[in-house]
Design a protein around this motif. Structure first.
Motif, PDB file in Angstrom:
ATOM      1  N   THR A 212       0.806  -1.229   0.000  1.00  0.00           N
ATOM      2  CA  THR A 212       0.000   0.000   0.000  1.00  0.00           C
ATOM      3  C   THR A 212       0.836   1.275   0.000  1.00  0.00           C
ATOM      4  O   THR A 212       0.358   2.333   0.407  1.00  0.00           O
ATOM      5  CB  THR A 212      -0.922   0.021   1.247  1.00  0.00           C
ATOM      6  N   LYS A 239       7.637   7.965   7.706  1.00  0.00           N
ATOM      7  CA  LYS A 239       9.075   8.199   7.477  1.00  0.00           C
ATOM      8  C   LYS A 239       9.889   6.929   7.705  1.00  0.00           C
ATOM      9  O   LYS A 239      10.747   6.579   6.898  1.00  0.00           O
ATOM     10  CB  LYS A 239       9.596   9.316   8.399  1.00  0.00           C
ATOM     11  N   GLU A 716       4.635   3.131  18.018  1.00  0.00           N
ATOM     12  CA  GLU A 716       3.201   3.420  18.020  1.00  0.00           C
ATOM     13  C   GLU A 716       2.447   2.317  18.742  1.00  0.00           C
ATOM     14  O   GLU A 716       2.925   1.179  18.851  1.00  0.00           O
ATOM     15  CB  GLU A 716       2.676   3.602  16.600  1.00  0.00           C
TER      16      GLU A 716
HETATM   17  N1  LIG Z   1       1.437   3.537   2.686  1.00  0.00           N
HETATM   18  C1  LIG Z   1       1.125   3.005   3.856  1.00  0.00           C
HETATM   19  N2  LIG Z   1       0.326   1.918   3.918  1.00  0.00           N
HETATM   20  C2  LIG Z   1      -0.011   1.364   5.114  1.00  0.00           C
HETATM   21  N3  LIG Z   1       0.443   1.806   6.287  1.00  0.00           N
HETATM   22  C3  LIG Z   1       1.248   2.877   6.283  1.00  0.00           C
HETATM   23  C4  LIG Z   1       1.643   3.530   5.073  1.00  0.00           C
HETATM   24  N4  LIG Z   1       2.459   4.540   5.386  1.00  0.00           N
HETATM   25  C5  LIG Z   1       2.603   4.530   6.721  1.00  0.00           C
HETATM   26  N5  LIG Z   1       1.879   3.531   7.261  1.00  0.00           N
HETATM   27  C6  LIG Z   1       1.743   3.177   8.674  1.00  0.00           C
HETATM   28  O1  LIG Z   1       1.626   4.356   9.419  1.00  0.00           O
HETATM   29  C7  LIG Z   1       2.294   4.195  10.670  1.00  0.00           C
HETATM   30  C8  LIG Z   1       3.284   5.308  10.858  1.00  0.00           C
HETATM   31  O2  LIG Z   1       4.407   5.091  10.026  1.00  0.00           O
HETATM   32  P1  LIG Z   1       5.881   5.428  10.509  1.00  0.00           P
HETATM   33  O3  LIG Z   1       6.126   4.875  11.858  1.00  0.00           O
HETATM   34  O4  LIG Z   1       6.783   5.052   9.407  1.00  0.00           O
HETATM   35  O5  LIG Z   1       5.751   7.004  10.622  1.00  0.00           O
HETATM   36  P2  LIG Z   1       6.850   8.078  11.039  1.00  0.00           P
HETATM   37  O6  LIG Z   1       6.697   9.202  10.090  1.00  0.00           O
HETATM   38  O7  LIG Z   1       8.173   7.445  11.147  1.00  0.00           O
HETATM   39  O8  LIG Z   1       6.306   8.518  12.452  1.00  0.00           O
HETATM   40  P3  LIG Z   1       6.992   9.247  13.704  1.00  0.00           P
HETATM   41  O9  LIG Z   1       7.856  10.351  13.225  1.00  0.00           O
HETATM   42  O10 LIG Z   1       5.821   9.758  14.455  1.00  0.00           O
HETATM   43  O11 LIG Z   1       7.691   8.185  14.457  1.00  0.00           O
HETATM   44  C9  LIG Z   1       2.910   2.805  10.653  1.00  0.00           C
HETATM   45  O12 LIG Z   1       2.046   1.897  11.268  1.00  0.00           O
HETATM   46  C10 LIG Z   1       3.019   2.497   9.189  1.00  0.00           C
HETATM   47  O13 LIG Z   1       3.001   1.112   8.940  1.00  0.00           O
END
Ligand SMILES: Nc1ncnc2c1ncn2[C@@H]1O[C@H](COP(=O)(O)OP(=O)(O)OP(=O)(O)O)[C@@H](O)[C@H]1O
Length: 757
Positions: A212, A239, A716
């Protein structure tokens, strides 16, 4: 709780076929479509099984070959054995959700639609016809990139859900409705694959998002390998997910270069590294070294917490000058001539001679310990000349060598030459700076008295994360410890290693192998008769001077200027993926704006991309967190540089402001199922853990964990109970409030800025 989807850029006319009630006509269409995809899935798994059997038979055959024979024959046998074993490991790792997508394309003027299936790896049938396209291949790109506005020939994108080897649902994004036949159009219904993924309970382990990936994320994942790519994105924008998928993509697209040098992933905490550890193997990649800054140096344990004010001072770029002056201060010219006795002779260690020897050693452009050899050699020959002059005759050859040896073994000579050019260790140098005020003053004459006082420590104090870059800086200037025996052994081992690599490469080339997960170096290192069995990743992790082909840094806003110097040294090609959020900065030495960090170190060769949609946090929670962040920034007089994010969905009742107890709110949150975290200021952790009966070690798969905002970085949970957010620092409050996927309950001291407060 009702899920109320918000529009997301990539969402288009979306329909799905899922198992479930519907009218008869719809059920028939669903059944037929599911059956059709099941046949394809069966074929793809049959191919995987055939390849697995083939690799297994090849492995057995190689292993059955007798162990004897020449070194070359044994080496060849081992190379193939690894190759087949790695292939088998890859086939096992991709078993789950091997095939997850399909695109139907109308290519140019072609009348017919063609279908392409997308999966974790590429597979071809026995006739070399592709049956599955690797998600990283250019041919899979339309699966992620096509939108209704820019379909790029894609008529329909289909997500295929499987459990084990059974197709359990299919779901379509229709990008060009006009191209579909009536039956297909009639059956469109259901929730998007993305929403389904976002709504799933969290397990304490991150999953890949390969099925996705959204188009703004895909752009970043496939962005050019060269230069420093900075990805700014608010909480939950993917990210971490993007950084990991990019690492897998780069290893695929630049396998030859990166398998040899390796990829380093730097994360904020050990808990975070555990949280993400399954993502890359599930994408078929095992060659990435992961570390925190605290554990970057093989011999240094940096476990103690650091006061933010101290971290700020230690992280300044000016500390590089302090370390360099501290090293230079150990290369000293005595104020007066020193007389030493060697046998019946009196020799003079004169300031001018020491100064000349020091200049000569410095000109050698070697690290301190290496240059010391030049200094000592020069001084010994100066003293030998004095000695010979006193003998009054021409001394040369063996006699001179004998005299030099006599001088060298004289204790007084050794003491005074050491005082002039002390052999050093990086840890010793940094420890002296913190525990001996005169050393710090000598190395940092322009540092304020208050800052110097902040740095003062007992000699036995444990290392902190902020010390690591300083020790590394010192190691760079000092060089490795001198141990002639070890140096000789290493040189020999290296020569042998080079021969092994050359041989392994030849044998791989001859066999046409080498496109998989093993490199010539890996093979050579694993099977060198003399050395331990190590992969490229293992060797890289245990070697301070290893340089990587690419470095991925997560939660990069926390890194100090000194930490960036360490990472830049480890990647001379300056190929970085840096992801972070300046809104979440909590370290005293961290960044408020990216240009402050990168203009200083890689001006002109960094670029920034942005992620703007939050896939984690319900909109009502995200909006509250943003309001609290803004109020805190105003209070602190800080300008916010990160763009606000939009949540992909909302849930009714996701935000609760409670006057109840933590115990009651945890019990309530647990009713939601999944994982619950209590996030509280550090000082309260021990008491809370006791009250809630939770252990001190953070186990992310436990139903309840208790941690502070720093440890919660990057993680999370389904539900978060946040205690006393009102007394947390700006970045910490923002981190704490943006961890939940379903529910946030604020207890105790409430933050300023909450909507309605
Ligand atoms: N394209 C996508 N399809 C499905 N789930 C997604 C998608 N993009 C992000 N997610 C989900 O959203 C959540 C947040 O993603 P992630 O931890 O990579 O964010 P982040 O930007 O690193 O957050 P933070 O800076 O708050 O730690 C995760 O559960 C990830 O699997």
């Amino acid at each position: 709780m009702g899920d109320t989807g918000r529009p997301v850029e990539a969402w288009v006319a979306r329909g799905g076929y899922v198992d479930g009630p519907g009218d008869q006509g719809e059920t028939d269409v669903v059944a037929a479509q599911l059956q059709q995809e099941q046949l394809v899935v069966d074929d793809v798994y049959a191919r995987l099984d055939a390849l697995r059997e083939q690799a297994s038979a090849q492995l057995q055959q190689v292993r059955a070959t007798s162990v004897g024979g020449s070194h070359q024959a044994r080496s060849e046998r081992d190379s193939f054995s690894t190759l087949y074993a790695d292939r088998l490991a890859t086939y096992d790792a991709v078993e789950q959700r091997l095939l997850f997508g399909r695109i139907d394309l109308r290519e140019d003027d072609d009348e017919k639609l063609s279908s392409r299936y997308v999966g974790r790896i590429g597979l071809s049938d026995a006739d070399h016809t592709p049956v599955l396209t690797d998600w990283r291949a250019p041919a899979a790109r339309p699966f992620y990139q096509a939108t209704a506005a820019r379909p790029g020939g894609v008529v329909r994108r289909r997500h295929v859900a499987t459990r084990g080897r059974v197709v359990t649902g299919i779901e379509d994004d229709v990008l060009d409705v006009d191209q579909l036949d009536d039956d297909t159009r009639a059956g469109l219904a259901g929730e998007g694959a993305l929403l389904a993924a976002l709504g799933a309970h969290r397990t304490g382990r991150m999953h890949d998002i390969v099925a996705t990936i959204q188009s703004e994320q895909d752009e970043i994942i496939r962005s050019d390998v060269e230069g420093v790519l900075v990805v700014q994105g608010g909480p939950g924008t993917g990210k971490t997910a993007v950084a990991l998928h990019r690492a897998a993509y780069l290893l695929y697209a630049h396998r030859e270069r990166l398998a040899r040098s390796g990829v380093l992933m730097v994360g904020p905490s050990d808990a975070f590294l555990t949280y993400i550890e399954r993502v890359l193997p599930a994408l078929g990649e095992t060659g990435v070294v992961s570390t925190t800054m605290a554990s970057l140096l093989p011999d240094v344990v940096a476990s103690a917490p650091e006061d933010p004010a101290v971290a700020r001072v230690k992280g300044r770029a000016a500390m590089a000058g302090v370390i360099s002056r501290a090293v230079a201060a150990r290369q000293r010219v005595p104020a007066e001539t020193i007389t030493v006795r060697v046998g019946s002779h009196e020799l003079e260690i004169r300031p001018d001679d020491v100064a000349a020897a020091r200049s000569r050693a410095r000109r050698a452009h070697q690290p301190h310990n290496g240059a010391r050899t030049v200094f000592v050699r020069t001084m010994l020959s100066t003293l030998a000349r004095q000695y010979a002059a006193q003998l009054g005759s021409d001394v040369s050859g063996e006699d001179l060598a004998g005299i030099t040896e006599d001088i060298r073994s004289e204790r007084d000579v050794r003491v005074h030459l050491n005082l002039a050019w002390m052999p050093l260790t990086p840890e010793g140098l940094v420890r002296d700076l913190w525990s001996k005020p005169h050393r710090l003053l000598e190395a940092a004459p322009s540092m304020s008295r208050a800052d110097r006082a902040l740095l003062q420590r007992d000699r036995g104090a444990p290392w902190t994360e902020a010390d690591v870059p300083l020790i590394d800086e010192a190691a760079e200037l000092i060089g490795e410890r001198i141990d002639p025996e070890r140096a000789r052994a290493e040189a020999e081992a290296e020569a042998q290693q080079r021969a092994e690599i050359a041989y392994a490469r030849d044998s791989m080339q001859a066999s046409g192998a080498g496109g998989g997960m093993v490199s010539a170096e890996t093979l050579a290192a694993r099977f060198a008769d003399t050395g331990p069995v190590l992969t490229t990743a293992e060797r890289a992790a245990s070697d301070r001077s290893w340089t990587y082909g690419h470095i991925v840094v997560d939660e990069a806003q926390e890194l100090s200027a000194m930490a960036w110097r360490v990472l830049l040294r480890r990647c001379p090609s300056r190929s970085f993926t840096v992801v972070g959020d300046t809104g979440q900065t909590s370290s005293g030495a961290g960044a408020d704006r990216w240009s402050d960090v990168f203009d200083a170190v890689v001006r002109g060769s960094w670029r920034q991309a942005e992620l703007t949609i939050n896939y984690r946090t319900p909109a009502s929670v995200m909006d509250a967190a943003t309001a609290v962040l803004r109020a805190a920034a105003e209070r602190d007089g800080v300008e916010l540089t990160a763009s606000p994010v939009v949540s992909a969905r909302d849930l009714d009742g996701a935000l609760r402001i409670s006057e109840g107890t933590v115990e009651d709110e945890v019990a309530r949150s647990r009713e939601l199922g999944g994982t619950t975290a209590v996030i509280a200021p550090r000082a309260q952790l021990a008491g809370l853990r006791e009250r809630l009966g939770v252990t001190g070690t953070v186990d992310l798969t436990a139903p309840v964990v208790v941690l502070d905002p720093v440890a919660a970085k990057g993680l999370e949970f389904d539900a978060v109970v946040a205690l006393d957010v009102g007394s947390m620092a700006r970045g910490d409050a923002y981190v704490a409030m943006t961890r939940p996927t379903r529910s946030l309950t604020l207890v105790g001291n409430q933050p300023v800025g909450l909507p309605g407060s």
